[in-house]
Design an enzyme around this catalytic site. Structure first.
Site, PDB file in Angstrom:
ATOM      1  N   GLU A 119       0.839  -1.202   0.000  1.00  0.00           N
ATOM      2  CA  GLU A 119       0.000   0.000   0.000  1.00  0.00           C
ATOM      3  C   GLU A 119       0.875   1.253   0.000  1.00  0.00           C
ATOM      4  O   GLU A 119       1.528   1.570   0.995  1.00  0.00           O
ATOM      5  CB  GLU A 119      -0.933   0.021   1.218  1.00  0.00           C
ATOM      6  CG  GLU A 119      -1.842   1.240   1.223  1.00  0.00           C
ATOM      7  CD  GLU A 119      -2.726   1.328   2.455  1.00  0.00           C
ATOM      8  OE1 GLU A 119      -3.326   2.404   2.649  1.00  0.00           O
ATOM      9  OE2 GLU A 119      -2.826   0.340   3.196  1.00  0.00           O
ATOM     10  N   LYS A 250      -8.582 -14.668  16.381  1.00  0.00           N
ATOM     11  CA  LYS A 250      -8.586 -14.200  14.993  1.00  0.00           C
ATOM     12  C   LYS A 250      -9.893 -13.510  14.586  1.00  0.00           C
ATOM     13  O   LYS A 250     -10.340 -13.612  13.441  1.00  0.00           O
ATOM     14  CB  LYS A 250      -8.280 -15.363  14.031  1.00  0.00           C
ATOM     15  CG  LYS A 250      -6.871 -15.941  14.245  1.00  0.00           C
ATOM     16  CD  LYS A 250      -6.572 -17.048  13.254  1.00  0.00           C
ATOM     17  CE  LYS A 250      -5.122 -17.472  13.365  1.00  0.00           C
ATOM     18  NZ  LYS A 250      -4.827 -18.217  14.604  1.00  0.00           N
ATOM     19  N   ASP A 323       1.504 -14.319  13.102  1.00  0.00           N
ATOM     20  CA  ASP A 323       0.281 -14.870  12.507  1.00  0.00           C
ATOM     21  C   ASP A 323      -0.584 -13.699  12.055  1.00  0.00           C
ATOM     22  O   ASP A 323      -1.232 -13.039  12.864  1.00  0.00           O
ATOM     23  CB  ASP A 323      -0.455 -15.722  13.544  1.00  0.00           C
ATOM     24  CG  ASP A 323      -1.637 -16.480  12.957  1.00  0.00           C
ATOM     25  OD1 ASP A 323      -2.153 -16.058  11.903  1.00  0.00           O
ATOM     26  OD2 ASP A 323      -2.055 -17.482  13.554  1.00  0.00           O
ATOM     27  N   HIS A 414      -2.488  10.122  -0.993  1.00  0.00           N
ATOM     28  CA  HIS A 414      -2.732   8.860  -1.698  1.00  0.00           C
ATOM     29  C   HIS A 414      -2.634   9.026  -3.224  1.00  0.00           C
ATOM     30  O   HIS A 414      -2.231   8.101  -3.918  1.00  0.00           O
ATOM     31  CB  HIS A 414      -4.097   8.277  -1.290  1.00  0.00           C
ATOM     32  CG  HIS A 414      -4.062   7.617   0.059  1.00  0.00           C
ATOM     33  ND1 HIS A 414      -4.090   8.327   1.221  1.00  0.00           N
ATOM     34  CD2 HIS A 414      -3.971   6.312   0.409  1.00  0.00           C
ATOM     35  CE1 HIS A 414      -4.036   7.485   2.250  1.00  0.00           C
ATOM     36  NE2 HIS A 414      -3.948   6.263   1.774  1.00  0.00           N
TER      37      HIS A 414
END
Length: 419
Positions: A119, A250, A323, A414
């Protein structure tokens, strides 16, 4: 049982003590002007890459042979336990930001943090936030609590059977703690919670897991305990499972008053002159943008009020062998801003679910190890440090994005860096 309960209380809150506050109070950060700056010239050329690699080798004394591509991973045997049907490595661009100046209960000093992402504008944003923070002082960080959970769940014919079962379970806490010690060299059972829904019983086993993130460790320990329970309890359930999807594993949950991994809080007061020079905004603009964003989070039912902690965590987790799916729970955050009596801006963030490890998992693969070594977070005794660096990083990102939105720079950044 009283002894266990005493140990539980101590284990859950022993991060908060007078020695920690004395350490935080006595820390004097190195002046910002004395800290080495990351070479920023030639951002997209081979020459610029070499400048930054030389900076890391010369000033940080770190080995980056795998990150640079000079060495190639070929130890396929080491993949056992991490992946199946292996075909090769996905390459994700990795950069560094900083220095990030942290005054933590574990992490203390300045850190050049590796982040892996595709990104555009992301590293520029965190780098700017880190600059605004270090020119205002150090980010103070305190680890408040620690614990990793499994929630085995049991179904019974009726409430009477469930009641007999849970009464037996609660009288065998010491046995479960012993079984944990027999099963793992690092896991410690600190707490057992009970949640009853009709004829369904959810047990919450809460452990500490040393320097591993701990999901596998606590699963194995919980399974050992549950099999002991099933073999010895007076009432057998009609069904049981090792995880009832109530541990927060998660996924974002509303249990922000508890902990999964580490619960950490961080703060900094940004000087108004630094906000003007670095962020091109004012304390009032940031404060009003934060209030609007906070209201929007509440209105839309968000879990937490953070703007984008998952950006920092995903990039840090990929670079450092964590993770990545745990960003689901880890990115839960409560942020706050307030203008103080001097007209400066107080900024704080609390994150209850930062689950990281510095041993096991993907931490020992070559590039991941190099990234962890860049911030002195590889190996035993370093997971608390990584958690505190992670929340400090998240705070810089919250500051940077809120300032960009408040001053009307968000779209321009951006368009310039992300296209």
């Amino acid at each position: 049982m009283k002894n266990l309960q005493s140990n539980i209380s101590h284990a859950k809150y022993d991060f908060i003590n007078s020695l920690v506050f004395e350490k935080l109070e006595s820390y004097t950060p190195e002046p910002s002007s004395n800290l080495e700056k990351i070479p920023s010239q030639d951002p997209y050329t081979l020459n610029g890459q070499k400048l930054r690699l030389n900076f890391i080798r010369q000033h940080l004394k770190s080995n980056v042979d795998y990150l640079s591509g000079e060495k190639i991973f070929d130890n396929n045997e080491s993949l056992k336990g991490n992946i199946e049907n292996y075909i090769g490595m996905s390459q994700i661009p990795t950069g560094i930001i900083g220095p990030l100046v942290v005054n933590g209960s574990v992490a203390q000093g300045h850190f050049y943090v590796p982040l892996a992402t595709t990104e555009g504008a992301l590293l520029a944003s965190y780098n700017r936030g880190a600059k605004a923070c270090r020119e205002s002082g150090a980010i103070t960080v305190i680890t408040l609590q620690e614990g990793v959970q499994r929630t085995p769940t049991f179904k019974f014919k009726n409430l009477i059977d469930l009641g007999k079962f849970v009464s037996w379970v609660l009288n065998h806490k010491e046995t479960f703690a012993s079984l944990t010690r027999e099963t793992s060299n690092y896991a410690i059972l600190n707490d057992i919670g009970v949640n009853i829904e009709g004829n369904i019983l959810i047990l919450r086993f809460e452990f500490t897991s040393g320097d591993a993130s701990g999901q596998n460790m606590v699963t194995i320990c919980s399974d050992k305990i549950c099999k002991y329970i099933i073999s010895n309890c007076p009432v057998e359930p009609v069904f049981w499972t090792i995880e009832g999807n109530a541990s927060g594993d998660k996924k974002a949950t509303s249990l922000t008053t508890r902990v999964r991994g580490r619960k950490v809080t961080a703060e900094i007061t940004l000087k108004k002159e630094v906000i003007a020079s670095v962020l091109k905004a004012t304390p009032a603009l940031l404060y009003h943008q934060w209030k609007i964003s906070h209201l929007g989070s509440i209105k839309m039912g968000s879990i937490g009020t953070g703007m984008h902690p998952s950006n920092a965590l995903a990039a840090l987790f990929i670079a450092c062998g964590q993770d990545v799916a745990c960003t689901g729970e880890a990115s839960t955050a409560i942020t706050r801003m307030d203008i103080d009596e001097n007209g400066d801006l107080y900024c704080a963030i609390t994150m209850p679910n930062i689950i990281v490890g510095t041993v096991g998992g993907g931490t020992s693969f070559p590039t991941q190890k190099e990234c962890l070594e860049l911030i002195d977070c590889y190996g035993p005794g370093k997971s608390g440090k990584l958690a505190e660096i992670a929340i400090a990083l998240c705070l810089t990102g919250e500051i940077s994005i809120i300032s960009a939105m408040s001053a009307g720079h968000f779209t321009d950044a951006h368009q310039k860096l992300g296209r």
